[in-house]
Design a protein around this motif. Structure first.
Motif, PDB file in Angstrom:
ATOM      1  N   ASP A  16       0.404  -1.361   0.057  1.00 35.65           N
ATOM      2  CA  ASP A  16       0.362   0.076  -0.092  1.00 35.65           C
ATOM      3  C   ASP A  16       0.719   1.147   0.411  1.00 35.65           C
ATOM      4  N   HIS A  17       1.787   0.994   0.951  1.00 38.88           N
ATOM      5  CA  HIS A  17       2.458   2.568   0.980  1.00 38.88           C
ATOM      6  C   HIS A  17       4.029   2.177   0.456  1.00 38.88           C
ATOM      7  N   GLU A  18       5.132   2.798   0.380  1.00 41.35           N
ATOM      8  CA  GLU A  18       6.571   2.816   0.833  1.00 41.35           C
ATOM      9  C   GLU A  18       7.226   2.187   1.536  1.00 41.35           C
ATOM     10  N   VAL A  19       6.519   3.422   3.088  1.00 36.97           N
ATOM     11  CA  VAL A  19       6.788   3.200   4.424  1.00 36.97           C
ATOM     12  C   VAL A  19       5.871   3.389   4.955  1.00 36.97           C
ATOM     13  N   ILE A  20       5.694   2.528   6.094  1.00 37.20           N
ATOM     14  CA  ILE A  20       4.512   3.114   7.449  1.00 37.20           C
ATOM     15  C   ILE A  20       5.123   3.337   8.652  1.00 37.20           C
ATOM     16  N   VAL A  21       5.293   4.607   9.066  1.00 35.26           N
ATOM     17  CA  VAL A  21       5.593   4.622  10.550  1.00 35.26           C
ATOM     18  C   VAL A  21       4.409   4.442  11.424  1.00 35.26           C
ATOM     19  N   VAL A  22       4.876   3.778  12.454  1.00 31.82           N
ATOM     20  CA  VAL A  22       3.814   3.980  13.535  1.00 31.82           C
ATOM     21  C   VAL A  22       4.311   4.664  14.868  1.00 31.82           C
ATOM     22  N   GLY A  23       3.578   5.279  15.236  1.00 29.46           N
ATOM     23  CA  GLY A  23       3.658   6.565  16.030  1.00 29.46           C
ATOM     24  C   GLY A  23       3.490   7.824  15.755  1.00 29.46           C
ATOM     25  N   ALA A  24       3.423   8.775  16.103  1.00 27.48           N
ATOM     26  CA  ALA A  24       3.346   9.775  15.576  1.00 27.48           C
ATOM     27  C   ALA A  24       3.866  10.827  17.459  1.00 27.48           C
ATOM     28  N   GLY A  25       4.390  10.640  17.748  1.00 27.46           N
ATOM     29  CA  GLY A  25       5.159  11.115  18.584  1.00 27.46           C
ATOM     30  C   GLY A  25       5.504  12.370  17.777  1.00 27.46           C
ATOM     31  N   PHE A  26       7.097  12.745  19.016  1.00 29.55           N
ATOM     32  CA  PHE A  26       8.541  13.570  18.106  1.00 29.55           C
ATOM     33  C   PHE A  26       9.305  12.313  17.061  1.00 29.55           C
ATOM     34  N   GLY A  27       8.972  11.081  17.411  1.00 32.37           N
ATOM     35  CA  GLY A  27       9.985   9.652  16.984  1.00 32.37           C
ATOM     36  C   GLY A  27       9.469   9.601  15.210  1.00 32.37           C
TER      37      GLY A  27
END
Ligand SMILES: Cc1cc2nc3c(=O)[nH]c(=O)nc-3n(C[C@H](O)[C@H](O)[C@H](O)COP(=O)(O)OP(=O)(O)OC[C@H]3O[C@@H](n4cnc5c(N)ncnc54)[C@H](O)[C@@H]3O)c2cc1C
Length: 522
Positions: A16-27
């Motif tokens: 679906d995507h090239e990248v999935i980032v888990v977490g929407a904190g500063f990281g």
């Protein structure tokens, strides 16, 4: 048989995507910006909460504030001159996170209210399959776990906790409907959170009882409101940058002396710093018995210290009690200590921190790499380890923001910037080579791990100086998986490692492309 997409690849092979980032904190936010800077725009950021900010969204207890000056605890490319204080409250950090999302065009990348419950690498198609709490599957070529480490509240393991008849709260899940006014309140824990909370609530409570297991080292806090004049000064980029450099230099000197220096230097630096701090701490407390109880017996630096001008003075009040007897059990009416006393209370506040080294906490959901290799089990059997805190052999295309041996004590944002730069370099390189897999080579990983362990041998955390500190700096396997380096070294190594420490390949099922083949041979 699979249907074929436009590209000619079977549908199940196209993520679906090239990248999935888990977490929407500063990281997660820092990762999104780092990816964009490398020209990677096909990504989403998934978070279980409804707002960004991570730590600063979750922790809203009275008194919550950052304990690193704002002009240091901020991204190098997003410095501000309009903080309200030198150590601003948590809500300001959350607003800072929100404003970054807007400024860097991340709003439409967010997929909030989505909890990832499982992640598995699909060997055949070289992609990650993430399952969410809603039963959906999300797929991506690469995943970034920006899931923090301090956001799963730990309730104390005390008999009878569920029998308590009053109100029970944890600082990381503060219930703003709970009214403390005129109530008998108890706080369990005297770590960095309790140190902020206790002075912030004491004016409201009828009586405050603090249960202490281990006293904390407390520094005076040079905090102040940043008024009009301060804003004019901090509004100037050059002055702000100079302050950042000075602050960072100070941290580097301390880190060099305390963490990577020879033992004689570490010991002398510690003793030198300890004397005046201990004298200041003792000067804050009137009663000699209390003074002894609040003075740490372990060395400075063995456990997270903190800063407050009010915490120790709070214990001079008649309406505050410090209890150092160990807690035996909780009853319907209160807390029973080992001496048999029942401390009757209306509200019990657990300032007992987070699940850090507990089973099921790292990682907080099953992560299975190549051939079903389970990350938690791997770490359990082989100790925590990762290459620069970012990647683990056997887990291709998976990156962590705060992995073992990644974090250097100091501003977390430094580490986030460094590790986000690291992983975005690798993802961009895989893209440039036109390959579907990037995996840290075993040899590079082992060399890094061995270097960390070698440096750890000198670590004063393992000396008698730290006995009785109950420190979370040591994990459940007896290691200290923090990066034994200075910030400068961390910053440099993440940005300048040889990209060939990763193996780039076209995955199991597809023929190698020409440029990938030449890399694979190396
Ligand atoms: C009270 C407190 C004070 C602190 N003070 C300082 C300080 O002064 N200086 C400092 O350097 N550091 C401080 N820290 C550390 C702080 O956590 C870091 O500075 C930083 O905010 C961490 O950012 P992060 O994005 O890595 O993690 P987090 O902020 O923890 O964000 C992780 C995000 O991942 C999401 N997530 C986790 N699991 C899942 C899942 N399964 N599915 C979907 N989403 C998920 C969470 O919802 C969260 O939003 C403090 C921490 C606490 C708790």
């Amino acid at each position: 048989m699979n249907s074929l997409g436009d590209s000619g690849a079977p549908d199940e092979a196209r993520p679906d995507h090239e990248v999935i980032v888990v977490g929407a904190g500063f990281g997660g936010i820092g990762t999104g910006i780092a990816l964009q800077r490398k020209g990677i725009h096909d990504f989403v950021i998934v978070d279980k909460w409804d707002r960004v900010g991570g730590t600063w969204h979750a922790n809203t207890y009275p008194g919550v504030a950052v304990d690193i000056p704002s002009f240091i605890y901020s991204f190098s490319y997003e410095q501000r001159g309009d903080w309200s204080r030198i150590f601003p409250p948590g809500s300001e950090l959350r607003d800072y996170a929100e404003s970054m999302v807007d400024k860097y065009g991340l709003r439409d990348k967010l997929r909030m209210n989505t909890t990832v419950v499982d992640a598995a690498f699909d060997d055949r198609n070289s992609l990650w399959r993430l399952r969410t709490d809603g039963g959906r599957e999300l797929t991506a070529r690469h995943i970034v776990l920006a899931i923090g480490g301090l956001e799963r509240p730990r309730m104390p393991d005390i008999e009878g906790l569920d029998d308590f008849g009053g109100t029970l709260v944890h600082t990381a899940m503060w219930d703003h409907d709970v009214c403390l006014t005129g109530k008998r309140v108890a706080v369990i824990g005297t770590g960095a959170t309790a140190l902020q909370l206790i002075p912030a609530i004491v004016e409201e409570t009828a009586h405050l009882t603090v249960f202490q297991r281990t006293p904390i080292w407390v520094f005076p806090k040079n905090d102040a409101e940043i008024g009009w004049l301060g804003r004019q000064v901090l509004g100037r980029k050059r002055i702000r940058s100079a302050l950042r450099v000075a602050g960072n230099l100070g941290t580097e000197v301390a880190m060099s002396a305390m963490v990577v220096g020879p033992p004689w230097l570490t010991e002398s630096a510690r003793r030198l710093a300890q004397g005046p701090i201990r004298r200041w701490m003792r000067s804050q407390i009137d009663d000699p018995v209390l003074r002894e109880k609040l003075t740490p017996r372990y060395g400075l630096g063995c456990k997270r210290p903190s800063m407050s001008n009010d915490y120790l003075k709070t214990f001079n009040r008649q309406d505050v009690s410090l209890v150092t007897e160990s807690i035996e059990r909780i009853t319907e009416r209160g807390v029973v200590t080992a001496d048999g006393t029942e401390h009757e209370i209306d509200i019990l506040v657990c300032a007992t921190g987070f699940k850090l080294w507990d089973k099921g906490a790292i990682p907080p959901f099953p992560v299975r790499g190549r051939n079903g290799l389970d990350l938690e089990r791997f770490w359990d059997e082989h100790r925590y380890q990762s290459y620069q805190g970012v990647s683990v052999p056997g887990f291709p295309n998976a990156f962590t923001i705060t992995g073992p041996y990644g974090f250097v004590l100091g501003s977390y944002i430094w580490m986030i910037e460094a590790t986000a730069a690291h992983l975005s370099r690798v993802i961009a390189e895989a893209k440039r080579r036109g390959v579907t897999e990037a995996e840290i080579r075993q040899q590079a990983h082992d060399a890094y791990f061995e270097k960390c362990l070698r440096r750890q041998e000198k670590n004063f955390l393992f000396t008698p100086v730290c006995a009785g500190s109950n420190t979370y700096y040591i994990d459940d396997k007896g290691d200290s998986p923090f990066r034994p380096s200075t910030h400068g070294e961390m910053y440099w190594q993440n940005r300048h490692f040889d990209l060939d420490v990763y193996r780039y390949s076209a995955g199991a099922s597809r023929p190698l492309q020409v440029d990938a083949l030449s890399e694979e041979v190396s």
